[in-house]
Structure formats: structure tokens, C-alpha cells
Design an enzyme around this catalytic site. Sequence first.
Site: not given
Lengths: 176, 625
Positions: B25, B87, B186, B208
Site C-alpha cells: 500500500d 504521491k 485500493e 476510502d
Amino acid sequence: MQSPLTKDFFSLFGLPVAFHLADEELTARYREMQSAVHPDRYANAALQEQRMSIQVAAHINEAYQTLKNPLSRIRYILELKGVDLQDREAAPDPDFLMRQIEWRETMEEIQAAGGPGSRLADLVKEITAYIAELQEKIAGELEDETLLSAALRHYNELQYFYRLLEEARDIGDMVD
Amino acid sequence: MSLMQISEPGEAPRTAEHRRAAGIDLGTTNSLVASVIDEQAVTLGDGQGGQLLPSVVRYLASGSPRVGLTDQQFIHDDPLNTISSVKRFMGRGVEDIRKLADQFPYEFVRAERGMPRIRTVAGDFSPVEVSAEILKALKTRAEQALGGELEGVVITVPAYFDDAQRQATKDAAQLAGLKVLRLLNEPTAAAIAYGLDQGAEGIHAIYDLGGGTFDISILRFSKGVFEVLATAGDSALGGDDIDRVIAEWLLDQAGIGADADQGCLQEIMYHARKAKEALTAQDSFAFSIERPDGALWQGRLERVVFEDLIRPVIKRTLAPCKRVLRDANIDVRDICEVVMVGGSTRIPCVRDMVGAFFHCQPHVDIDPDKVVAIGAAIQADILVGNKPGDDMLLLDVIPLSLGIETMGGLVEKLIPRNTTIPVTRAQKFTTFKDGQTAMVIHVVQGERELVSDNRSLARFELQGIPPMVAGAAHIQVTFQVDADGLLSVSARELSTGVETGIVVKPSYGLSEEEIEHMLRDSLTHASDDVSIRRLREYQVEAERAINVIQVALAENGERLLSREERARIDMALAALQAVQDGDDYLAIKQAMTNLDRATAEFAERRMNASIHDALTGHKVNEFSG
């Protein structure tokens, strides 16, 4: 064994060419086939098989999506039967023109009133019912080689009503 | 799935040894690595009890960068060389980053092509390289825990990541020396961990909210099949934004100007984060902050004020929630459960608002930080071949529509969003000039009508079109999105059958040469040898290719191949075996290409047979079952 890439979508799933099909059967077969060919099954396989798996899985996806959706299913059957989809010869049904104008006006009124409330829900219900009726008609016409041009005409109308339904839902979303 | 077992012809396949695989992850704030050990998916720690690796890379004037600093002191003391939240920059262009830039202290350098770089004392680095450092740290952690080299990994990405962001993630993995089995969305990863755990059936929403990205996915679970019905989100919205509104409130309350130095601003962000974390359990939080003028500011943030501050951020997640229901063609009442994923869903106010929207109590009893990595580990374990016979099937979708530029800067949609992947679409083009031998196809991703409002992915230059009069050449261009959600394009002139060459110019990505170059650079640092590493990679690949072909032949070579066909494959196999341990990587490469060609027909027949058998209820490889 014929390559799945060259079979028509109905025979790919082992189903007869017809508008009416058993949804659960289609979905069950789709899943069985994807279980056999999906790229996840070949993540560690030879390159050739990985590439082939993507191609075949994509083809099965396309076949499933085409047959699952009533609009694209009708279109696909018309194509299989060699009907020229660009043929605009067929004169529109008077009933179609009338409904089109009527529903369009209702929708504009609802939009202008700002609050869709129960009128919008009623309209959606009415269009949905009409679509179901029209699809029944088309289903019959597709079975009869002499009625294919009528099927095409009704298919064109059907597209229109699906769009109208989308627009009605858009109005609903905006007000929510 | 016994395809992945190793067996000799004529003997029953022995139980394959356990292959080392991991799920990663790669998060905005924290990253994790997990693996299946003794049938249990577990996250792998740093040996000191920590599981989360902060996604922070600090570059030093000399020596390797340091990854995963927990001590925020570095961020404070050395903000320009301590990269966090990288990211957010993955697969982004200079323009996007300019919009984000004032939120970050780093100095961005415009590169010759799309991808910007961050200036540090150790040199200029692209977001891909920074991410590769985080991946390398996770790789080392996993290899220590598992006792050897990883055979493959599954890396998770936000479902709403576009093609450029996905490609950047895959490039980072390549730089880190990882073999990516799959990029997994994800929320889908969370669904695997959660669904397998609970044996749940029905339609679920996965909400999420991570550090920097937001996804909402609607999935149907049914008998081991995870079918994503639709996904929506915002790849630039997350816990970071919550921190920022608190930080702004703090600056305002403490009377610190936004022109304060970077160290001070970073410290304010740190306090904001602490307050957010504390206020999930407490009703108020006390601050004590040193202002730039040396004075001490003391204050208090009440939970009600905190909730008022962050409510607009959370509200921004509800529009995608609405859209996803519509796209999935379901009513909110069809949803049986909402699963909360991502650290930010610990905030009670987030749970309340999401619960109210979906008319149900959100499911929160799984660790929202770990569930994605756990799901990825389960998927990696299956993909690498440790669970033959497992029939879990994942059907995911493409999050954003793909289209091409047409006349007047308009977009023609080719693949609509939420189409199940893999997917291919063919489109015909023709030449508009006599003797034209090349053309450019501009591919964009997004929902808007104008090219300029969408994300430019790449320009594909088709070359080697046979010269003909205008309009006579018919070029069929095939767009393919694979199971990682990545686009590839191929083209063929229909009347001559000539395969046209394609030069890809990614708008924000790295070219193959750039990656090669970075790989070389990174290896020089590690005083490694490129050629040795490359040779080793080919040897491993050859070994793998030989194994899988042998298994396939044992399974149904008899049934599907004539004696001559079999002989041809055996010859190509023998040729590869003859060179695989040598030191000529080009010879290995050539032999692999030959083997690949020799087995093309066999691969197709195996595929047909497996579909045929699936439909008639038999397994392709019954004898091994």
C-alpha cells in the site's frame, strides 16, 4: 474448437439469438468464462498466454456488456441480421412524435417549476413503462424477418426515450 | 490455476514451493507491506514494532536517502530536502503542480519534458524516483521478513488514479527492482480483505479517504466474485486537506502570516495533524506554539469548531458518492453496508456524514490503515501461484473515460468510465493527404467535452503507413486497457495489413529511455553493475518462461498439439535452456522471443479449450485437480 474471438456474442455464451434472455444465465456464464480466462489467472503465465488472456477477457467483457444492456442488445441483433442501421427511410410513428412533444413539455415545466417532486417521479415511471412496452414490440419484430425495418424504426425511437429518461434523472439529481 | 504449479510431464504435480509475494500500500502519508504467511495475511513490521512506514524521503548531501522518518524534526529542520506526500505529484505535470506548489516547500524544476523534478541537495528527483525509494525500503523490509527475494508484488493505487498516475506508480516499482503482478485499486483491495474475512454477500460501498486521495466504489460480492459496479472519487482530496484547514485556522488564531518560513509552516502542519488525531477521541485540544517572533502562543480547539472547519472538506466527498450510485445504476437503499477505509475515516464527523448519506451505520471494525495492504497481500499470494484452485475473481473498472482529440479540440469518447477491464476498442482512421505516411493520435482521459478540460495522456505517432492517395489508407487503431487499468495502443493499415510503428509521447510520464537512465544512475550510486543486473533479470525471466511452458505442455500438450507442433516448441524450449545460464543476455532474449513465437498457437488453443471446458463444466487440467 472455434476461437472465442470470432464467435458471435450469443453463441459465445451458448445462448439463442433473441431479445429475451435469462439474465441470471448470462451472468453465470459470463462469470464462468471470466474465471477461466481473466488475466489474474495468467499473472504468472507465459507472455503469449498473458496477452491472449487480455484479448479474450476483453472480448468476453464486450460481449457481456452488449447483451446485458437492452438497447445495445437490440442493436447487436439488428446488425447480426444484416440490417443497415443508417437506414433512415422509415417514417417515424405519429404516436412517437406525439409522446415526444408531450413528455418534453412536461419536463420543461417541471424544470421551470424548480421542484420536481412527485411529478418527476411520475414522469420517470411513465417513460419507463413505455420503454418496456416498446421493447416487447421490438422483441417480436426481431423474430420476424419481414418486420426488421419496423424493428429498426422502433429501436431509433427507443434510443430517444432512454436519453429522455437520463435527462429526467439529471433534473432529479440537480434538485436533490 | 494449476497452471502455476511446477510438474514434470507424466508425473502428478508436486505441491509447489511457497513463492515469496507481497502486497504494498503505497500511501500519501504512510506506506505498508503485507504478505501471506502460513495462510494468514499479515503486515510486516520494521522489527521495532512499527508497521506503518511514513512516506517521507529525506535526501542527504552524501549517501543514500533516508526513508520513513518518524521524527518530524527533520521536516522542520530540513524542509527542502525532506519530501513527503509525493504521491500527490505522481503522473502530474508542471501546471498541476504549480497549483499545489504553494502548499509544499519544495523547489520544483521544470524538466525538458512533462514530468517536473524536485530539487534537493542530492540532485533533482522526479516523483517516480522518490516513490521508488519508499518502495525499495518496503522491499527490503519484506525480503528480510520472508527470508529471500520477492517474486512479485501487488501495488495498490487509488481507484480514481488516471493512466498517467498508474504508469508512474508502475515505473517507480520498476526502478525499485520489483516485479509488479498487478496494480490493484485500493477500495477493491479493502473489499477483498473485508469480504473474504466476513463472507459477505450483496452490494457494498467502500468509502476510502486516505491522506491525499478519495475513492468511493460500489462492489457486488457474490460467491467469490468481486464485481466493481462503479467507482468515483477525487485523486487530490484527503486527510492532507483536513490538516490544511486546521493549519489555516491556527495561522489565523496565532497571528502568523502565511509568509512565515517553511520550517514554521511545516511545524504548524504538524500541530494541525496532532490536533486532528487527538480530536477523534477528545472534545478539545490545547496548542502551545512558538511564533516566528519567539513569543509563545497558546490556544485551544474545541471539537465543535473543528467539525465546522472540516465539514466543507468532507462534503466534497459526497458529490462523487452521489455520482457513483447513478453510474452503478442502483438506489442508495440497495447498499447493504458501507466499509470505511483510510486513516481519515477515524474522524467521527466523517463517519456521521457518510452514515447519514448512505442511510446506514458505517462498518469500522477493521483497521482502516492496514486493510488495503492486507487485501493486496491476499491478491499477490493468489497471483503468484500459491493458491492453485482458488476461484476468487476480481472484475474491476476503468475510473475515467478515455477519448481521442477530434476536430476543433473536441473529445470523442472511446471507452466510457466504469467499463469493466480489460477492454479493447478499435477505431478506424484515414489519411487526408496523398502519400501521407504518419499521423498523430492524441489520447485524453476525463469526462469533459473539450480536450483542454481533460487530462492529456499521450500522443501516439503512427508511422510507416503505406503511401496511398488521400482517404485510401484505412488505419485501424486498437486501444487496449489491461487489468492494471493501463492503456496501450496498436495500429494496422487494413488494406495492406501493415502493422504501423507507434511512438508514444507521454504527456506527463517518463519515456523508456528516461527510466533506463534513472535505473543506471541509481545503480551507479549503489555501486552495482547494470549489465550484471540485466543479465540476472533475463536469466530469471527465462527460468520462469521455461517453467510455465513445461507446465502448460504437461497439462494439455498431448491433447492440443500435433507431433510436429510439439517438436517445434520442444526445440525452442531446448534452445532457451541451452543459453539460459550463459552470460549473453541478447542470446537469452532472442531465444525467449523464439519460444514466445513458437507457443503462440498453443496459447490460443489452450485459451479456447479453457473457455470450452468452463462452459461444459470441466476443468482444463482435470488430472491435476
